[in-house]
Motif scaffolding. Sequence first.
Motif, PDB file in Angstrom:
ATOM      1  N   ARG A 476       0.790  -1.099  -0.176  1.00 53.77           N
ATOM      2  CA  ARG A 476       0.204  -0.019   0.233  1.00 53.77           C
ATOM      3  C   ARG A 476       0.872   1.348   0.134  1.00 53.77           C
ATOM      4  O   ARG A 476       0.536   2.133  -0.899  1.00 53.77           O
ATOM      5  N   ASN A 477       2.006   1.078   0.639  1.00 61.69           N
ATOM      6  CA  ASN A 477       2.744   2.402   1.047  1.00 61.69           C
ATOM      7  C   ASN A 477       3.932   2.404  -0.192  1.00 61.69           C
ATOM      8  O   ASN A 477       4.675   3.341  -0.392  1.00 61.69           O
ATOM      9  N   GLY A 478       3.846   1.402  -0.995  1.00 62.83           N
ATOM     10  CA  GLY A 478       4.894   1.482  -2.198  1.00 62.83           C
ATOM     11  C   GLY A 478       6.533   1.108  -1.858  1.00 62.83           C
ATOM     12  O   GLY A 478       7.406   1.661  -2.081  1.00 62.83           O
ATOM     13  N   GLU A 479       6.586   0.610  -0.474  1.00 62.56           N
ATOM     14  CA  GLU A 479       7.891   0.156   0.123  1.00 62.56           C
ATOM     15  C   GLU A 479       8.263  -1.258   0.020  1.00 62.56           C
ATOM     16  O   GLU A 479       7.372  -2.064  -0.194  1.00 62.56           O
ATOM     17  N   SER A 480       9.415  -1.431   0.084  1.00 58.93           N
ATOM     18  CA  SER A 480       9.868  -3.016   0.145  1.00 58.93           C
ATOM     19  C   SER A 480      10.112  -3.265   1.641  1.00 58.93           C
ATOM     20  O   SER A 480      10.201  -2.382   2.385  1.00 58.93           O
ATOM     21  N   LEU A 481      10.212  -4.608   1.856  1.00 58.88           N
ATOM     22  CA  LEU A 481      10.588  -5.013   3.094  1.00 58.88           C
ATOM     23  C   LEU A 481      11.532  -6.063   3.060  1.00 58.88           C
ATOM     24  O   LEU A 481      11.922  -6.688   1.750  1.00 58.88           O
ATOM     25  N   VAL A 482      12.061  -6.415   4.159  1.00 58.83           N
ATOM     26  CA  VAL A 482      13.233  -7.513   4.075  1.00 58.83           C
ATOM     27  C   VAL A 482      13.119  -8.437   5.197  1.00 58.83           C
ATOM     28  O   VAL A 482      12.710  -8.071   6.365  1.00 58.83           O
ATOM     29  N   VAL A 483      13.398  -9.752   5.059  1.00 56.76           N
ATOM     30  CA  VAL A 483      13.357 -10.881   6.083  1.00 56.76           C
ATOM     31  C   VAL A 483      14.794 -11.233   5.942  1.00 56.76           C
ATOM     32  O   VAL A 483      15.579 -11.723   4.907  1.00 56.76           O
ATOM     33  N   MET A 484      15.332 -11.538   6.972  1.00 60.76           N
ATOM     34  CA  MET A 484      16.785 -11.872   7.378  1.00 60.76           C
ATOM     35  C   MET A 484      16.635 -12.944   8.300  1.00 60.76           C
ATOM     36  O   MET A 484      15.815 -13.358   9.080  1.00 60.76           O
ATOM     37  N   PHE A 485      17.422 -14.109   7.830  1.00 61.52           N
ATOM     38  CA  PHE A 485      17.571 -15.531   8.514  1.00 61.52           C
ATOM     39  C   PHE A 485      19.018 -15.297   8.980  1.00 61.52           C
ATOM     40  O   PHE A 485      19.884 -15.454   8.438  1.00 61.52           O
ATOM     41  N   LEU A 486      18.990 -15.687  10.454  1.00 68.64           N
ATOM     42  CA  LEU A 486      20.331 -15.601  10.922  1.00 68.64           C
ATOM     43  C   LEU A 486      20.593 -16.883  11.899  1.00 68.64           C
ATOM     44  O   LEU A 486      19.523 -17.179  12.642  1.00 68.64           O
ATOM     45  N   ASP A 487      21.728 -17.520  11.820  1.00 70.60           N
ATOM     46  CA  ASP A 487      22.211 -18.567  12.335  1.00 70.60           C
ATOM     47  C   ASP A 487      23.587 -18.642  12.914  1.00 70.60           C
ATOM     48  O   ASP A 487      24.512 -17.893  12.252  1.00 70.60           O
ATOM     49  N   LEU A 488      23.942 -18.802  14.321  1.00 70.73           N
ATOM     50  CA  LEU A 488      24.922 -18.741  15.127  1.00 70.73           C
ATOM     51  C   LEU A 488      25.988 -19.858  14.407  1.00 70.73           C
ATOM     52  O   LEU A 488      25.747 -20.807  14.327  1.00 70.73           O
ATOM     53  N   ASP A 489      27.094 -19.532  14.207  1.00 66.62           N
ATOM     54  CA  ASP A 489      28.297 -20.467  13.692  1.00 66.62           C
ATOM     55  C   ASP A 489      29.032 -21.200  15.037  1.00 66.62           C
ATOM     56  O   ASP A 489      29.175 -20.655  15.881  1.00 66.62           O
ATOM     57  N   GLY A 528      14.043 -20.651  16.487  1.00 66.79           N
ATOM     58  CA  GLY A 528      14.218 -22.050  16.911  1.00 66.79           C
ATOM     59  C   GLY A 528      15.904 -22.579  17.169  1.00 66.79           C
ATOM     60  O   GLY A 528      16.466 -21.985  16.473  1.00 66.79           O
ATOM     61  N   GLY A 529      16.139 -23.217  18.263  1.00 68.48           N
ATOM     62  CA  GLY A 529      17.594 -23.252  18.506  1.00 68.48           C
ATOM     63  C   GLY A 529      18.250 -22.093  18.361  1.00 68.48           C
ATOM     64  O   GLY A 529      18.155 -21.212  19.296  1.00 68.48           O
ATOM     65  N   ASP A 530      19.414 -22.237  17.643  1.00 67.56           N
ATOM     66  CA  ASP A 530      20.260 -20.717  17.688  1.00 67.56           C
ATOM     67  C   ASP A 530      19.669 -20.096  16.312  1.00 67.56           C
ATOM     68  O   ASP A 530      20.773 -19.271  15.737  1.00 67.56           O
ATOM     69  N   GLU A 531      18.525 -20.098  15.907  1.00 67.43           N
ATOM     70  CA  GLU A 531      18.136 -19.580  14.739  1.00 67.43           C
ATOM     71  C   GLU A 531      17.334 -18.069  14.863  1.00 67.43           C
ATOM     72  O   GLU A 531      16.359 -18.444  15.629  1.00 67.43           O
ATOM     73  N   PHE A 532      17.572 -17.075  14.284  1.00 66.68           N
ATOM     74  CA  PHE A 532      16.731 -16.033  14.523  1.00 66.68           C
ATOM     75  C   PHE A 532      16.100 -15.595  13.125  1.00 66.68           C
ATOM     76  O   PHE A 532      17.016 -15.745  12.034  1.00 66.68           O
ATOM     77  N   THR A 533      15.224 -14.808  13.163  1.00 64.60           N
ATOM     78  CA  THR A 533      14.519 -14.293  11.998  1.00 64.60           C
ATOM     79  C   THR A 533      14.307 -12.646  12.253  1.00 64.60           C
ATOM     80  O   THR A 533      13.908 -12.248  13.658  1.00 64.60           O
ATOM     81  N   ILE A 534      14.519 -11.942  11.298  1.00 63.17           N
ATOM     82  CA  ILE A 534      14.545 -10.298  11.371  1.00 63.17           C
ATOM     83  C   ILE A 534      13.745  -9.843  10.405  1.00 63.17           C
ATOM     84  O   ILE A 534      13.698 -10.224   8.911  1.00 63.17           O
ATOM     85  N   LEU A 535      12.741  -8.923  10.695  1.00 65.41           N
ATOM     86  CA  LEU A 535      11.876  -8.194   9.809  1.00 65.41           C
ATOM     87  C   LEU A 535      12.230  -6.689   9.995  1.00 65.41           C
ATOM     88  O   LEU A 535      12.314  -6.199  10.859  1.00 65.41           O
ATOM     89  N   LEU A 536      12.478  -6.206   8.655  1.00 64.50           N
ATOM     90  CA  LEU A 536      12.871  -5.037   8.499  1.00 64.50           C
ATOM     91  C   LEU A 536      11.888  -4.296   7.673  1.00 64.50           C
ATOM     92  O   LEU A 536      12.033  -4.537   6.109  1.00 64.50           O
ATOM     93  N   PRO A 537      11.030  -3.498   8.146  1.00 64.04           N
ATOM     94  CA  PRO A 537       9.944  -2.807   7.061  1.00 64.04           C
ATOM     95  C   PRO A 537      10.379  -1.637   6.483  1.00 64.04           C
ATOM     96  O   PRO A 537      11.589  -1.069   6.864  1.00 64.04           O
ATOM     97  N   ARG A 538       9.783  -0.903   5.523  1.00 62.27           N
ATOM     98  CA  ARG A 538      10.294   0.389   4.912  1.00 62.27           C
ATOM     99  C   ARG A 538      11.669   0.374   4.788  1.00 62.27           C
ATOM    100  O   ARG A 538      12.491   1.324   5.081  1.00 62.27           O
ATOM    101  N   MET A 539      11.932  -0.636   3.783  1.00 57.51           N
ATOM    102  CA  MET A 539      13.330  -0.489   3.284  1.00 57.51           C
ATOM    103  C   MET A 539      13.354   0.168   1.936  1.00 57.51           C
ATOM    104  O   MET A 539      12.486  -0.292   0.991  1.00 57.51           O
TER     105      MET A 539
END
Length: 881
Positions: A476-489, A528-539
């Motif tokens: 609706r706002n004409g913006e993109s968003l990003v999803v990141m998937f992070l895992d600890l080494d 879950g476990g050592d995994e994290f997800t990140i939501l970045l709106p308005r990119m």
Amino acid sequence: MPVNERKKIRHLLVVKDLERKQTIPLQEATYSLGRHRKNSIVLNSPLVSRQHAILLRVTIPETDQCSFRIIDGNFSGRGSSNGLLVNGSKCFSHNLKHGDIITFGDYQAQAKYYAVSNLCEAEFQAFCQAEDPSHFLTEQTNSIGNLQTLVLNPDSEGSNDTALARLASFPELIPNPIIELDLRGKVTYLNPAASVEFPGIRQMGKDHPTIKGLITLVVNNQENPFLREIQVGEKYFEQSVHFLPESYLIRTFIARDITAQKQAEAELKQRDRLLQAVAEAVNYLLVEMNYEIAIEKALAVLGEAANVDRVYLFTNDINAVPGKIVVNLKCEWTNQKTPSTFNQWHNQSYQSTGLERWYNVLSGGEPIKGLITKLPPSEQELLSSDKIQSLLLLPLRLEENFWGFLGLADCSTERLWSNHEESTLLTMAASISAAWQRQQVEEKIRFQALHDVLTGLPNRLLFNEMLDIALPNSLRNGESLVVMFLDLDRFKVINDTLGHTLGDRLLQAVAQRVKDSLRSGDTIARWGGDEFTILLPRMTYLEEICQIAQRILVSLENVFHLDGHELYVSASIGIALFDEHSPDGETLIKHADTALYYAKDKGRNNYQFYTTSLNTKNPELLTFEKSLRYALERKELTVHYQPRVNIKTRKITGMEALLRWHHPDMGVIAPSVFIPIAEETGLIIPIGEWVLRTACIQNQIWQTAGLPPLTIAVNLSPKQFRQPKLVNIVANILEQTGLKPELLELEITETIAIEDLDFTTNVLQHLADMGVHLSIDDFGTGHSSLSRLQLLPFHNLKIDQSFIRQLTKDVKVAHIVQAIVSLGRSLGLRLTAEGVENQEELDFLASIDCEDVQGFLFYKALSAEKATEILEVNWGVGSGE
């Protein structure tokens, strides 16, 4: 003293023998008398038989009373040796009368019979304890009844066997009441038990509960015999009725007292009513959103089911009156006949109203119940204005705190609450407490359902909800968003070495650092476990996304100080943008996950964007790779051991560690399938390190158990061999497991050995200097020669199984194997042939002096438990050899 107690005839036998004098109240139906210790009454005289006589209780015809008869001999009908005298006259049996004197065999053992009335219980006890009962009766001037206890033909007394059989018959001795009557309702027979249980039955006749309505039932009933239940006073009985048509008599037998059963049934019925009411009330509390309305409905249902006059709900208020705890009537239900007292209970102090005991008992979790007359005077005074006769108060608790009580009161009857009713109402009290706290609990439950317990971050469910909301807003706002998937080494290494408690604290610290790296409005969730997800709106710009990703990686570079440990972690990040290739939430997360694997393959501690080229891989292969990443964490990988056997001695000289993978869905996966993938993705390094550590631990267990020293062989993959820290890793594992270096054998293939000869020479020399044995595996499949390999510090040489398979089929192959063995021995190497499966192959290898073999001819790869059993048998450990 009650008239019935005065009328009661009491029976007593005063016995005197050579040793003592004893006074015995006669209360049982039968007694045995004699010299033997098992008799009811023991007579101490050598002239008395082992069982000399029998004393029977008999019913006096046409009365409710009974007396006793003395019979010479035992229960089998055998008479005594020296006979029986009553009042000086020898007899076989005699109906005893008050004052009769009985002599057993001789005058060394005598007894006197007493039948007395008009004595209360205390007087009777004094009579029993008197030194001379006759003198006692004279002093008391009590009337003494000389009662004829059984009407018999004088000529037949002592000689009529039929009469004696009747006396000893079942009806007279049985403890259950037996009543016999004719069709006019006249009682024709009562056994002693009936006379005792139902006194006055003859006088009441047809009106007695045991007889009432019986004749009509017998005439109209099609069944004979039949059962019915009767109530006599407060007792209930099961009565068996049998009509005897040949004599026109009705014989009844009181089978059992069912009073307790009827009371239990009544209690169960009441409990069922209460249970149903509680269920209905709880439903109101759960369904009705308005707490006040729900409580009113619940109390009304409860009051009607419990059949009480009032039901109260009181709540405590600590802050209403300074320094005091007051109680308020929150809600009240009364029946139509009982007036309300709602306005009387407002800010009533426990102290000023004399109810301190209520607070102390209820706050301790105990109920208050009983009749008002049994309560302290101050409580009686307070409750008398409401005309309450009995009360039940149940505490209401919230998280172990006393916040009020539920009250049920009777104003018209005195009621004693059963344990069943109390326990059921306690359930109701708990439900009321739960309803009062419902909003708080629901909010708490929702938070727990949508957040990770360990970190407090949103969980997977909440992240998906937030993503579903953010996607249409972005469009609706004409913006993109990003999803990141992070895992600890390499987070699993920390968990395994330092424990899950420290690992959990590290996850909390990592979550906080990543959260601090994000912008306001960004969301991080624990996937879950050592995994994290990140939501970045308005990119809008890629540079901004890269800055955030880099900021996250940098935030993790600084050391984590936890419980005296300095911990370093890094992360790999996959990034997916909301565009035509990732048009929905599920695809965004999937693509970010794919990019994460790519970042792992690039060496970890970096971030990678998803591109369509990453999807050129077979989706099934991607799934397989992901499963392999978690195989070690989920304990799907195991190590098996294949013995190496000396050809001459047939003793096991070593074990080779072999990796196995049992997937929960795909089953057993062959090493030839997953090892190349593990090598390609770099997973072979942590997996290979785990195999090496596990094999060393197992060999140390065997050594500690007293098994002979043997080497454990572990294969090193190309990527594992070329890692810079290989020598340090091997040294650390040997130190941690306590295994001697000479009991570890590391195997590399011929191809690895010759790829970079200088590097190989350097690494192998360091390992050899440590004392580790080195072996060249699969020899003959590469393009090297022994002359080149002699420069390397190998100890063993393993002939590839591809040669062994053709050994007996191709003469040229046989000559090659013979040449390998000869050259190997000339260089001082120990020779092992792999894949030996038949005796012909073994015989050839023995003929050319090959030392050791491996293969199915002797053993396949075994689990640690099975390998231990094989070693114990092979070396005779614990078998006495």
